[in-house]
Design an enzyme around this catalytic site. Structure first.
Site, PDB file in Angstrom:
ATOM      1  N   ALA A 200       0.820  -1.228   0.000  1.00 45.27           N
ATOM      2  CA  ALA A 200       0.000   0.000   0.000  1.00 45.27           C
ATOM      3  C   ALA A 200       0.846   1.266   0.000  1.00 45.27           C
ATOM      4  O   ALA A 200       0.501   2.258  -0.634  1.00 45.27           O
ATOM      5  CB  ALA A 200      -0.921   0.003   1.218  1.00 45.27           C
ATOM      6  N   HIS A 201       1.993   1.226   0.715  1.00 48.17           N
ATOM      7  CA  HIS A 201       2.705   2.504   0.913  1.00 48.17           C
ATOM      8  C   HIS A 201       3.418   2.992  -0.338  1.00 48.17           C
ATOM      9  O   HIS A 201       3.937   4.100  -0.363  1.00 48.17           O
ATOM     10  CB  HIS A 201       3.654   2.424   2.117  1.00 48.17           C
ATOM     11  CG  HIS A 201       4.915   1.647   1.919  1.00 48.17           C
ATOM     12  ND1 HIS A 201       6.108   2.247   1.619  1.00 48.17           N
ATOM     13  CD2 HIS A 201       5.181   0.327   1.990  1.00 48.17           C
ATOM     14  CE1 HIS A 201       7.066   1.328   1.534  1.00 48.17           C
ATOM     15  NE2 HIS A 201       6.525   0.149   1.751  1.00 48.17           N
ATOM     16  N   THR A 238      -4.581 -11.219  13.609  1.00 50.66           N
ATOM     17  CA  THR A 238      -5.763 -10.352  13.505  1.00 50.66           C
ATOM     18  C   THR A 238      -5.596  -9.398  12.331  1.00 50.66           C
ATOM     19  O   THR A 238      -4.545  -8.753  12.191  1.00 50.66           O
ATOM     20  CB  THR A 238      -5.931  -9.541  14.813  1.00 50.66           C
ATOM     21  OG1 THR A 238      -6.056 -10.476  15.878  1.00 50.66           O
ATOM     22  CG2 THR A 238      -7.148  -8.638  14.755  1.00 50.66           C
ATOM     23  N   CYS A 324      16.464   0.130   1.367  1.00 46.09           N
ATOM     24  CA  CYS A 324      17.049  -0.906   2.231  1.00 46.09           C
ATOM     25  C   CYS A 324      18.531  -1.127   1.935  1.00 46.09           C
ATOM     26  O   CYS A 324      19.198  -1.855   2.650  1.00 46.09           O
ATOM     27  CB  CYS A 324      16.274  -2.208   2.117  1.00 46.09           C
ATOM     28  SG  CYS A 324      16.141  -2.768   0.454  1.00 46.09           S
TER      29      CYS A 324
END
Ligand SMILES: Cc1ncc(COP(=O)(O)O)c(C=O)c1O
Length: 388
Positions: A200-201, A238, A324
């Site tokens: 998403a980012h 969750t 990274c």
């Protein structure tokens, strides 16, 4: 101070529309989507809508979408998950040397387990060498993997052709779509993709959430890489409703604006090229812009070290390559793999555009970059002749 952000491959700013969609699920609608009560049901409906939105962006049925923490985890499930079975026969996997570390390190992990990992050759323009890929595939290849859009040089890989070669050999194709989803049109069925990761980012959504598309027949072959409550058979834990809702909203936004964004960013690239051509006569691209997405420009700024340039800028945020790898002193492995000489690789910066960027800010930002490059070249080489 307004920071001019030119690092949209590392991450993007969350769009206000996405944030507005997320907030109710942190406030009043905070239920667990697995709970049977009214709040749980509301959360479940929101999660189902998000799966439909991700599916729509990819041309896929919502039931083929698994939510994850991002493209790194999706790559791990898609690639490691295929090798969690007891293997009697020898098996191999084929990797692309210019891919993101979140794929390449899985190759190292598989190699340590005894999987024969192979590397497809890439051409100087950044695309995979298809003849070499065909030669690397055999009856024991379980999967080949490639990033659809390269995160450092923006090259678009010929995914449909790669998928066809993999299937001919009886192998699967995994696609790292982190830089492709929401940027280029995607139809997983038309391309013949078996599994695909997204995040998403990278498209104005929140950090910490992504998805894995897995074709139904392939999904049955994947094993989880972590175990728990089994909220989803491939990925326990969750479901973070607000993040998943943010991912769904980011996908809807990206899909609605896909063509407009492409046009706007192509225009921004022309503006960037004009500034660079005016200020750095003879500057060079890494990769081939004709087969790249318009939002990534990887350029050589002669006479400077990209890292020093980037670190010394206070009003402009850009980088030399993947976030990274930014601690590494080595020249970029992506640039090295496409044959860029070490000196040029060390003098390269990556400019990543976004539709949120104004032309005015882009020009100001690049003027500041060129000004600083000129100053550094003067100090380092005693001459700033590459710059105006
Ligand atoms: C091509 C590619 N794959 C994977 C990733 C990792 O994505 P995430 O941050 O969602 O784990 C990135 C992020 O830079 C990327 O560019």
């Amino acid at each position: 101070m307004n920071i001019i952000y030119l690092d949209n491959c590392a991450t993007t700013r969350v769009d206000e529309e996405v944030l507005d969609a997320m907030l109710p699920y942190l406030r009043e609608d905070f239920g667990n989507p697995s709970s049977p009560h009214v709040l749980g049901k509301r959360a479940r409906r929101a999660v189902d809508l998000a799966a439909a939105s991700v599916g729509e962006l990819l041309g896929a049925d919502p039931s083929t979408i698994v939510f994850t923490s991002g493209a790194t985890e999706s790559n791990n499930i898609a690639l490691l998950g295929l090798f969690e079975h007891e293997d009697r026969a020898p098996v191999n996997a084929v990797f692309c040397p210019t891919d993101h570390k979140s794929s390449l390190s899985i190759g190292s992990a598989l190699a340590a387990r005894g999987v024969d990992t192979r590397t497809m050759a890439v051409r100087e323009d950044g695309q995979a060498d298809l003849a070499d890929l065909r030669a690397k595939l055999d009856a024991h290849t379980r999967v080949a993997t490639a990033a659809w859009v390269n995160s450092e040089i923006g090259t678009i890989q010929p995914i449909a052709q790669m998928a066809a070669l993999c299937h001919e050999a009886g192998a699967l194709l995994h696609v790292d779509g982190a830089q492709a989803a929401g940027r280029i049109p995607i139809d997983v069925n038309a391309e013949g993709i078996d599994t695909l990761s997204l995040s998403a980012h990278k498209v104005h959504g929140p950090k910490g959430v992504g998805a894995l598309y897995a074709r139904r027949e392939v999904r049955r072959r994947l094993r989880p890489v972590m175990y728990g409550g089994g909220q989803h058979e491939l990925r326990s834990g969750t479901i973070p409703t607000h993040l998943v809702v943010g991912l769904g909203a980011a996908c809807r936004l990206a899909q609605r604006r896909l063509n407009d964004n492409w046009t706007a960013i192509t225009r921004l690239r022309e503006v960037a090229l004009k500034v660079l051509t005016d200020r750095v006569p003879g500057f060079r691209f890494n990769g081939d812009p004709n087969i790249s997405v318009p939002h990534v420009l990887n350029v050589v700024l002669p006479g400077v070290r990209g890292e020093s340039l980037v670190a010394g800028l206070h009003r402009v945020a850009l980088s030399t390559g993947s976030a990274c790898n930014s601690d590494s002193q080595e020249p970029s492995y992506v640039l090295t793999a496409i044959g860029v000489a070490a000196d040029d690789a060390n003098s390269s910066v990556r400019i990543c555009l976004s539709p949120q960027l104004s032309e005015e800010d882009l020009v100001t930002g690049l003027e500041l970059v060129c000004e600083r490059a000129r100053g550094l070249a003067e100090v380092v080489t005693g001459a700033s002749t590459h710059y105006r």
